[in-house]
Design an enzyme around this catalytic site. Structure first.
Site, PDB file in Angstrom:
ATOM      1  N   LYS A   9      49.348  92.354 105.422  1.00 24.13           N
ATOM      2  CA  LYS A   9      48.643  93.368 104.644  1.00 24.13           C
ATOM      3  C   LYS A   9      48.688  94.717 105.383  1.00 24.13           C
ATOM      4  O   LYS A   9      49.057  94.777 106.558  1.00 24.13           O
ATOM      5  CB  LYS A   9      47.203  92.889 104.387  1.00 24.13           C
ATOM      6  CG  LYS A   9      47.151  91.595 103.537  1.00 24.13           C
ATOM      7  CD  LYS A   9      45.726  91.108 103.304  1.00 24.13           C
ATOM      8  CE  LYS A   9      45.700  89.850 102.435  1.00 24.13           C
ATOM      9  NZ  LYS A   9      44.314  89.366 102.180  1.00 24.13           N
ATOM     10  N   TYR A  49      47.061  89.264  92.587  1.00 25.48           N
ATOM     11  CA  TYR A  49      45.713  88.718  92.697  1.00 25.48           C
ATOM     12  C   TYR A  49      45.045  88.550  91.333  1.00 25.48           C
ATOM     13  O   TYR A  49      43.807  88.587  91.242  1.00 25.48           O
ATOM     14  CB  TYR A  49      44.860  89.612  93.603  1.00 25.48           C
ATOM     15  CG  TYR A  49      45.114  89.421  95.098  1.00 25.48           C
ATOM     16  CD1 TYR A  49      44.992  88.161  95.692  1.00 25.48           C
ATOM     17  CD2 TYR A  49      45.439  90.494  95.919  1.00 25.48           C
ATOM     18  CE1 TYR A  49      45.202  87.982  97.057  1.00 25.48           C
ATOM     19  CE2 TYR A  49      45.641  90.320  97.291  1.00 25.48           C
ATOM     20  CZ  TYR A  49      45.525  89.063  97.849  1.00 25.48           C
ATOM     21  OH  TYR A  49      45.717  88.888  99.202  1.00 25.48           O
ATOM     22  N   ASN A 112      41.604  91.440 106.317  1.00 25.24           N
ATOM     23  CA  ASN A 112      41.939  90.164 106.960  1.00 25.24           C
ATOM     24  C   ASN A 112      43.429  89.953 107.196  1.00 25.24           C
ATOM     25  O   ASN A 112      43.910  88.831 107.302  1.00 25.24           O
ATOM     26  CB  ASN A 112      41.270  88.982 106.246  1.00 25.24           C
ATOM     27  CG  ASN A 112      41.744  88.784 104.823  1.00 25.24           C
ATOM     28  OD1 ASN A 112      42.538  89.577 104.311  1.00 25.24           O
ATOM     29  ND2 ASN A 112      41.290  87.724 104.190  1.00 25.24           N
ATOM     30  N   HIS A 115      48.214  87.538 104.033  1.00 27.11           N
ATOM     31  CA  HIS A 115      48.104  86.672 102.860  1.00 27.11           C
ATOM     32  C   HIS A 115      49.022  85.469 103.028  1.00 27.11           C
ATOM     33  O   HIS A 115      50.126  85.609 103.551  1.00 27.11           O
ATOM     34  CB  HIS A 115      48.540  87.416 101.585  1.00 27.11           C
ATOM     35  CG  HIS A 115      48.868  86.474 100.451  1.00 27.11           C
ATOM     36  ND1 HIS A 115      47.888  85.895  99.687  1.00 27.11           N
ATOM     37  CD2 HIS A 115      50.040  85.973 100.000  1.00 27.11           C
ATOM     38  CE1 HIS A 115      48.472  85.083  98.798  1.00 27.11           C
ATOM     39  NE2 HIS A 115      49.763  85.121  98.971  1.00 27.11           N
ATOM     40  N   GLU A 126      54.511  83.294  93.417  1.00 22.90           N
ATOM     41  CA  GLU A 126      54.458  84.521  94.232  1.00 22.90           C
ATOM     42  C   GLU A 126      55.832  84.914  94.764  1.00 22.90           C
ATOM     43  O   GLU A 126      56.160  86.105  94.829  1.00 22.90           O
ATOM     44  CB  GLU A 126      53.452  84.330  95.382  1.00 22.90           C
ATOM     45  CG  GLU A 126      52.012  84.279  94.868  1.00 22.90           C
ATOM     46  CD  GLU A 126      50.985  83.845  95.914  1.00 22.90           C
ATOM     47  OE1 GLU A 126      51.363  83.664  97.095  1.00 22.90           O
ATOM     48  OE2 GLU A 126      49.806  83.704  95.545  1.00 22.90           O
TER      49      GLU A 126
END
Ligand code: GTP
Ligand code: MG
Length: 148
Positions: A9, A49, A112, A115, A126
């Site tokens: 990320k 998402y 965080n 992913h 994905e």
């Protein structure tokens, strides 16, 4: 062989964690099939998402994912989806075990670092979403030294 979609990320990129994250998957014996860096479009983050679109944090999550470039990867190996999630650690970094990526590198849910696909079916979905051009197909020459 099983594949998973892993994405560093924007915070992971900005904080210079790309190399250390890749190293953890490499040293385990997983096999890198695809990798690219890109700035994510809002509509693409929303698609990725989509399952979370009704959550109160959805807007912040999409903004976070678009706040800088990400590194997109496809990793391959035996049970790589489940094991990749173990390497990453629990969603909330304060609950992630030390030794996991989130346990070692971050503090907040909305920062965080990484992913990872949560199931084989979502991984396939994905990978199609992030690598419509496909991934590399070459021989993993270390295979015989990793698998019995
Ligand atoms: P991903 O690998 O990114 O999909 O995380 P995950 O599978 O561990 O968790 P989940 O799919 O449930 O949530 C996706 C992402 O939304 C998380 O990684 C967090 O960045 C963010 N998120 C989840 N829950 C919360 C929350 O309660 N608050 C905030 N601010 N962000 C959240
Ligand atoms: Mg998830």
């Amino acid at each position: 062989t099983e594949q998973t979609y892993i994405m560093i990320k924007p915070d992971g990129v900005q904080r210079g964690l790309v190399g250390q994250i890749i190293q953890r998957f490499e040293q385990k014996g997983f096999f890198l099939r695809g990798m690219k860096m890109m700035q994510v479009e809002k509509s693409h983050a929303e698609k990725h998402y989509a399952d979370l679109s009704s959550k109160p944090f959805f807007g912040d999550l999409v903004d976070y994912m678009c706040s800088g470039p990400v590194v997109c990867m496809v990793w391959e190996g035996k049970e790589v989806v489940k094991t990749g999630r173990k390497i990453i650690g629990a969603t909330n970094p304060l609950a992630s075990e030390p030794g996991t990526i989130r346990g070692d590198f971050c503090i907040e849910l909305g920062r965080n670092v990484i992913h990872g696909s949560d199931a084989v079916e979502s991984a396939q979905h994905e990978i199609g979403l992030w690598f419509p051009e496909g991934v590399t197909n070459y021989e993993h020459t270390a295979k015989a030294w990793i698998y019995e």
